[in-house]
Each structure stands twice: as structure tokens, then as C-alpha cells.
Design an enzyme around this catalytic site. Structure first.
Site, PDB file in Angstrom:
ATOM      1  N   ASP A   1       0.844  -1.186   0.000  1.00  0.00           N
ATOM      2  CA  ASP A   1       0.000   0.000   0.000  1.00  0.00           C
ATOM      3  C   ASP A   1       0.879   1.236   0.000  1.00  0.00           C
ATOM      4  O   ASP A   1       1.913   1.270   0.666  1.00  0.00           O
ATOM      5  CB  ASP A   1      -0.871   0.025   1.259  1.00  0.00           C
ATOM      6  CG  ASP A   1      -2.337  -0.089   0.930  1.00  0.00           C
ATOM      7  OD1 ASP A   1      -2.869   0.883   0.371  1.00  0.00           O
ATOM      8  OD2 ASP A   1      -2.930  -1.136   1.224  1.00  0.00           O
TER       9      ASP A   1
ATOM     10  N   ASP B   1      -3.299   4.314  -2.268  1.00  0.00           N
ATOM     11  CA  ASP B   1      -4.421   4.636  -1.383  1.00  0.00           C
ATOM     12  C   ASP B   1      -4.973   6.049  -1.602  1.00  0.00           C
ATOM     13  O   ASP B   1      -4.205   7.010  -1.683  1.00  0.00           O
ATOM     14  CB  ASP B   1      -3.901   4.541   0.060  1.00  0.00           C
ATOM     15  CG  ASP B   1      -4.987   4.739   1.098  1.00  0.00           C
ATOM     16  OD1 ASP B   1      -5.787   3.827   1.287  1.00  0.00           O
ATOM     17  OD2 ASP B   1      -5.032   5.831   1.717  1.00  0.00           O
TER      18      ASP B   1
ATOM     19  N   GLU C   1      -6.524   3.400  -5.932  1.00  0.00           N
ATOM     20  CA  GLU C   1      -7.823   3.561  -5.267  1.00  0.00           C
ATOM     21  C   GLU C   1      -8.240   4.989  -5.604  1.00  0.00           C
ATOM     22  O   GLU C   1      -7.876   5.930  -4.913  1.00  0.00           O
ATOM     23  CB  GLU C   1      -7.712   3.363  -3.752  1.00  0.00           C
ATOM     24  CG  GLU C   1      -9.104   3.303  -3.130  1.00  0.00           C
ATOM     25  CD  GLU C   1      -9.143   3.612  -1.639  1.00  0.00           C
ATOM     26  OE1 GLU C   1     -10.078   3.158  -0.978  1.00  0.00           O
ATOM     27  OE2 GLU C   1      -8.267   4.341  -1.136  1.00  0.00           O
TER      28      GLU C   1
ATOM     29  N   HIS D   1     -10.488  -4.698   2.553  1.00  0.00           N
ATOM     30  CA  HIS D   1     -10.469  -4.415   3.989  1.00  0.00           C
ATOM     31  C   HIS D   1     -11.421  -3.293   4.386  1.00  0.00           C
ATOM     32  O   HIS D   1     -11.547  -3.000   5.569  1.00  0.00           O
ATOM     33  CB  HIS D   1      -9.043  -4.059   4.411  1.00  0.00           C
ATOM     34  CG  HIS D   1      -8.591  -2.785   3.759  1.00  0.00           C
ATOM     35  ND1 HIS D   1      -8.347  -2.694   2.415  1.00  0.00           N
ATOM     36  CD2 HIS D   1      -8.400  -1.554   4.266  1.00  0.00           C
ATOM     37  CE1 HIS D   1      -8.018  -1.460   2.123  1.00  0.00           C
ATOM     38  NE2 HIS D   1      -8.029  -0.738   3.227  1.00  0.00           N
ATOM     39  N   ASP D   2     -12.060  -2.637   3.405  1.00  0.00           N
ATOM     40  CA  ASP D   2     -13.029  -1.585   3.722  1.00  0.00           C
ATOM     41  C   ASP D   2     -14.466  -2.054   3.519  1.00  0.00           C
ATOM     42  O   ASP D   2     -15.402  -1.273   3.684  1.00  0.00           O
ATOM     43  CB  ASP D   2     -12.801  -0.360   2.817  1.00  0.00           C
ATOM     44  CG  ASP D   2     -11.474   0.330   3.077  1.00  0.00           C
ATOM     45  OD1 ASP D   2     -10.991   0.273   4.229  1.00  0.00           O
ATOM     46  OD2 ASP D   2     -10.920   0.914   2.134  1.00  0.00           O
TER      47      ASP D   2
END
Ligand code: GLC
Length: 567
Positions: free
Chosen positions: A110, A213, A268, A341-342
Site C-alpha cells: 500500500d 491509497d 484507489e 479491507h473496507d
């Protein structure tokens, strides 16, 4: 060390090495706890590389393991070039990269560069001395009329996106996310150069690239104007002035040119319109792929306000899915995912009747997205059919946005029970629960230590030990899907074939073609559905049998097939 490579399917025309990857997302705190302290770690990931290899995945995305106070579970970084001791050491990280490489598995990490932690040295120096050069690494502004500079509401915290600087009344710093995640000032070329240096330092270690991210937040509207309020707090969502703003193209282009040009960079990138895809993922776009959240967030109106639930239908889902796939197909490559993970677990989100949240349901969802055009991402535990946790009180949640959403729901007039139900549906903790390696009390995640976060619903079969040797398990279904996509006579069409929606199907059936011969049908309902399909060879079926008639098949509830037709 291998970072880039040749695609394994030889084709004419422009083909990028990352197009045939199958990417597995590891959430390190919850994957495998090697030192038995209740928190997963890098040595745990290393110990499970053989498992990942046996699955057939080719790349791992490791969620943040950098030094961090963990206010947002590692998405608040206090030192980009250090590893959080709770996860291990830099040597462990280097070993992970090289051991994975020896198995022909690439690693992406990330990259969180919209903000740092408030504990980052740069921010500490910026606070300690207003004359420090680090002051301009962040966004400081004078307040207005005794309050913050603008009426923007942050993504987390549900209050202002400005926090008053301690000891400096009337001066504020900006944060799109929580007050503990101050935004970096991308307008400052010195800051940008420091970020590029850090990124290249990591790439030189042998990373294959990054998952980038919250990257569309790096450009803020420089006029810092108020927003029309969109809540009874008099504030407006910060994203309206900070997400994908004009001028971001210069930052993104420079970022790419100076760093990950040759690498895999998955953005993202929320807020990107389909008519902007060319800039983002076209032949000379900023990223190799970007995630599209339209269908992942179909169940909530804004994607972040969990009490705004949407009663969606399968045709709504199909519409979003194929709009996305068709738009991307014209321009570039998709990053396809059901979970991360969100997100809550896909079985719990997309299968609304709890009776059908079974292995069959998990396989149906898996088949639906896995053969879409693009790179499939598998979030840890998805390949077991893991489901949401059901928690009895808000105190059982760790994720900061779960607490925010609970409070917001109460503010909007919902009861405590209703607020808890919204959070149980949508909490990011649902995907973050410890991975189920076996059926022991700690699910084989730790030896004996209580895991840092309560486990999600367990059953005798939602774990690796139970599924490893069961030919009908969800795990072995995922293995089969990966093998079909990457190592079969269908690979070329499954990876590079054009996608087209098949529309002459019942409302609750999702169907598409890949290339000229392959068709995927998935029944997303609890009733039988008849579909017209020419005769062909069935390569994948999540039921033991398929009911075939003269000109079609009857799909049982949540039955899903991949068929190669002869015409
Ligand atoms: C991204 C991450 C999320 C994090 C946020 C702030 O959306 O996926 O987990 O909370 O950025 O960094």
C-alpha cells in the site's frame, strides 16, 4: 529479483505484464499470527506462502505494515521507511519479498501519500516550529470568524476537516480523513520530491508496484471556498472540494513519471468519471488499473453513510457492473474485486437471504466476478466463503469509521439497535476479522493468544483445514477458477477475450461472454431460472449436476456455470 516479467500467454499487440496476474490481498494484522501475540505479522505471511502458492495466485497486495500508531490500522503512517514492530522488522519484509519472488509471486504494498500520521516526524516538526520547512509539507490555514477556514466535513470523524493547531489559536490544519491523518501538501515540490524518493527506495527493494491509497484526494481546490451544507451540522462533504479536482492530472502524471512508470500501480481512485478513464488507465494513463466502487457500494447510498441503505435489485447490480466493464474495455484494464479491507464480506452483502449464505452462494459470487475482463483481486478469506461477524454492542468494534457511523446513525434519529444493525452490516471489521485456518478456538490464527479482533461467524467448514482436501469446497473452487484463467486452454480468452453482456436472460441471472466461445451464467436468486444456452462443454459448475433441456438449462438457486459453446 523479479519485479516485472513477460505475460505467460503470447499475444500480438500491446500487452502488459500485469494483465494476467491474480492478486491476493493480505490484511497483515489478521492473516497469521506467527509470534502468538494475537496480532498477525510478516513472519505469519511468510509461513503461509506455500498456501498462497497452492491457491495459484501470482501477486500479493500487502496492506500497510509501516510504522504507525494504528489509529486507522496502518493507513496512518508515522515512518514510511520503517516497519511497525507489531508486524516485524525490515529484514522480515525483505525476506517476504525475496521468498515470494522465489515462488514467482510478486509483492505490491500500500502506498498512502495523501496523508501521514500526526506522529510522523514531518508533522511533529511542523507543529513544533511554524518556521520549519516541514510546515509547508502540510496544509495550515488561518481560521475564519472564530471557526475553521471552511465548512468542510471530513470523511472520518464526522466533524470539520480542519483541526485547530494546539497552542496556536486560530490556526488550523487540514485532514480529509481523521484528525490523526493530516493531509500532505502536494502543492509543495519539496514534499513531492521527498515522496518520490521514498517510493523509489521501496521499488528498489524489489516490489512489483503499489496499491495507491485514496490517491484522488491529493489535489485540494485552492480557493478554499465554503460548500452548500449537506447535513444539519451546516457542513458539506469534504470530497466535494478535494476529490479528483482539476489540476490533479499534473500531480498524477509527475508521480507516475518519477516513480512507478514501469511497475504495477493500482489506484484507489474514487470520484473518477468514466469519461476520464483514458487519463487514468489509458495507454499512457497514470495507473495500470483503478478500482471501481460503483457496484461494491450498491447497498449504501453514498458509500460512506451506512444508515443510508439501498434496497438494490439484481438488474441494478448488472447495470452498474456492465456499465463499468464496458467503459473500461474501451480504454484499459479493470481491477475486479468483491471484497477488501473496507468492505463487508460479499456473501453477507450480496446474498440477502441468510439461508443461502452457503458454500454454493460463495462460489456463485466468485464465478460472477472472477471471469470479468481484468485482474481479479481476492481478499483473504473470500476464498473460504467467510461471512460477516455479528456483534452485540458498539464496544466490540475496533474500526474508527464503525464508531463514526454508529454516532451518525443516532444523530439521524435511529435507535441504538438500528444503529448497531447498520454497523453490523457494513463495518470494515467484517473483512478484518482473523483468517480461519482451522476450527480451533483461535481459528488457527494464533496458537493460543486471543486475537486482537473478535472472530467472525465460524462454522465447521469455513476454514482451510476443512476445505483443503474437499473437492467441493469454496477453496478448491477458487483454485479451479485460477487454474482455468491462468493455466488452461481457455486462458487466452479468459484473460484477453472481449467481454459482452448476455441480455436475453431472466432479471436475476447475470451472464456474459468472454471471447467467442465462453459464457458465464450466474443465478443470483433463490428460485430456479431457465436460460437459453447453446450446447457446449461445462468447465465450471458449483452444483454437482446441471439440468439441461433441448435449448437451454435450468439454473438452480445460486447456480453458476462457465460453459464453452460450440457455435
Ligand atoms: C483508503 C483505505 C482505508 C483508509 C483510507 C484512509 O480508503 O482503503 O482503509 O481508511 O484510505 O487512508
Amino acid at each position: 529479483m523479479t519485479t516485472t516479467r513477460q505475460p505467460h500467454v503470447a499475444l500480438d499487440g500491446p500487452v502488459h505484464w500485469w494483465q494476467d496476474e491474480v492478486i491476493y490481498q493480505v490484511y497483515p494484522a489478521s492473516f497469521k499470527d506467527d509470534d502468538n501475540d494475537g496480532i498477525g505479522d510478516i513472519r505469519g505471511i511468510i509461513s503461509k506462502l506455500p498456501y498462497l502458492k497452492s491457491l495459484g495466485i501470482t501477486m500479493i497486495w500487502v496492506s500497510p505494515v509501516y510504522a504507525s500508531p494504528m489509529v486507522d490500522n496502518g493507513y496512518d503512517i508515522s515512518d514510511y521507511c520503517a516497519i511497525n514492530p507489531m508486524f516485524g522488522t525490515m529484514d522480515d519484509c525483505d525476506e517476504l519479498i525475496s521468498r515470494a519472488s522465489a515462488l514467482d509471486i510478486r509483492i505490491i504494498m500500500d502506498l498512502v501519500v495523501n496523508h501521514t500520521s500526526d506522529q510522523h516526524q514531518w508533522f511533529r516538526e511542523a507543529l513544533a516550529d511554524p518556521q520549519s520547512p516541514y510546515r509547508d509539507y502540510y496544509i495550515f490555514k488561518d481560521g475564519r470568524d472564530g471557526g475553521p477556514p471552511t465548512n468542510w466535513r471530513s470523511n472520518f470523524g464526522q466533524g470539520s476537516s480542519w483541526t485547530e493547531v494546539p497552542g496556536e489559536p486560530g490556526t488550523y490544519y487540514h485532514h480529509v480523513f481523521s484528525p490523526k491523518q493530516p493531509d500532505l501538501n502536494w502543492e509543495n515540490p519539496t514534499l513531492r520530491a521527498a515522496i518520490y524518493e521514498m517510493i523509489n527506495w521501496w521499488l528498489d527493494k524489489g516490489l512489483a508496484g503499489f496499491r495507491v491509497d485514496a490517491i484522488t484526494f491529493i489535489k485540494k481546490d485552492q480557493e478554499y471556498r465554503d460548500l452548500e451544507p449537506d447535513g444539519n451540522d451546516g457542513l458539506g462533504k469534504v470530497r466535494r472540494r478535494t476529490e479528483n479536482q482539476p489540476g490533479i492530472e499534473d500531480f498524477l502524471d509527475e508521480l507516475k513519471q518519477r516513480t512507478f512508470n514501469r511497475f504495477d500501480a493500482v489506484g484507489e481512485a474514487s470520484g473518477v468519471r468514466y469519461d476520464q478513464l483514458d487519463q487514468f488507465i489509458g495507454e499512457s494513463g497514470y495507473f495500470s488499473m483503478i478500482f471501481d466502487f460503483h457496484y461494491a457500494d450498491i447497498d449504501v447510498a453514498s458509500g460512506s453513510e451506512w444508515h443510508r441503505r439501498v434496497d438494490w435489485t439484481v438488474p441494478d447490480f448488472k447495470n452498474l457492473l456492465f456499465t463499468s466493464q464496458m467503459s473500461v474495455q474501451e480504454i484499459g484494464w479493470a481491477a475486479n474485486f468483491l471484497e477488501n479491507h473496507d468492505q463487508p464480506r460479499s456473501v453477507s452483502k450480496f446474498i440477502r437471504d441468510p439461508e443461502y449464505r452457503t458454500a454454493t452462494g460463495a462460489k456463485a459470487l466468485g464465478a460472477t466476478y472472477f471471469f470479468l475482463r481484468g485482474v481479479p483481486f481476492i481478499f483473504q478469506g473470500q476464498e473460504l466463503g467467510m461471512i460477516n461477524a455479528e456483534r452485540d454492542g458498539i464496544d466490540e468494534f475496533s474500526d474508527l469509521s464503525s464508531h463514526d457511523n454508529y454516532r451518525r446513525s443516532l444523530e439521524e434519529g435511529y435507535s441504538a439497535d438500528q444503529a448497531l444493525a447498520f454497523v453490523n452490516h457494513r463495518s470494515r471489521d467484517n473483512g478484518r476479522t482473523p483468517f480461519h485456518w482451522d476450527d480451533s478456538p483461535t481459528a488457527g490464527f494464533s496458537d493460543s493468544h486471543e486475537p486482537w479482533l473478535g472472530l467472525s461467524e465460524k462454522s465447521g467448514t469455513i476454514n482451510v483445514a476443512a476445505q483443503e482436501n474437499d473437492p467441493d469446497s469454496v477453496l478448491n473452487f477458487y483454485r479451479r477458477m485460477i487454474e482455468l484463467r491462468n493455466h488452461s486452454e481457455l486462458s487466452t480468452e479468459l484473460i484477453y477475450g472481449e467481454i459482452a453482456e448476455i441480455t436475453d436472460v431472466p432479471d436475476d441471472v447475470i451472464a456474459y461472454r468472454r471471447g467467442s466461445r465462453l459464457r458465464l451464467y450466474a443465478n443470483w436468486s433463490t428460485t430456479d431460472q431457465d436460460v437459453t444456452v447453446p450446447a457446449g462443454k461445462v468447465h465450471l459448475n458449483n452444483y454437482p449436476t446441471l439440468e439441461q433441456g433441448a435449448d437451454g438449462v435450468t439454473l438452480r438457486p445460486y447456480q453458476s456455470i462457465l460453459i464453452e459453446v460450440s457455435e
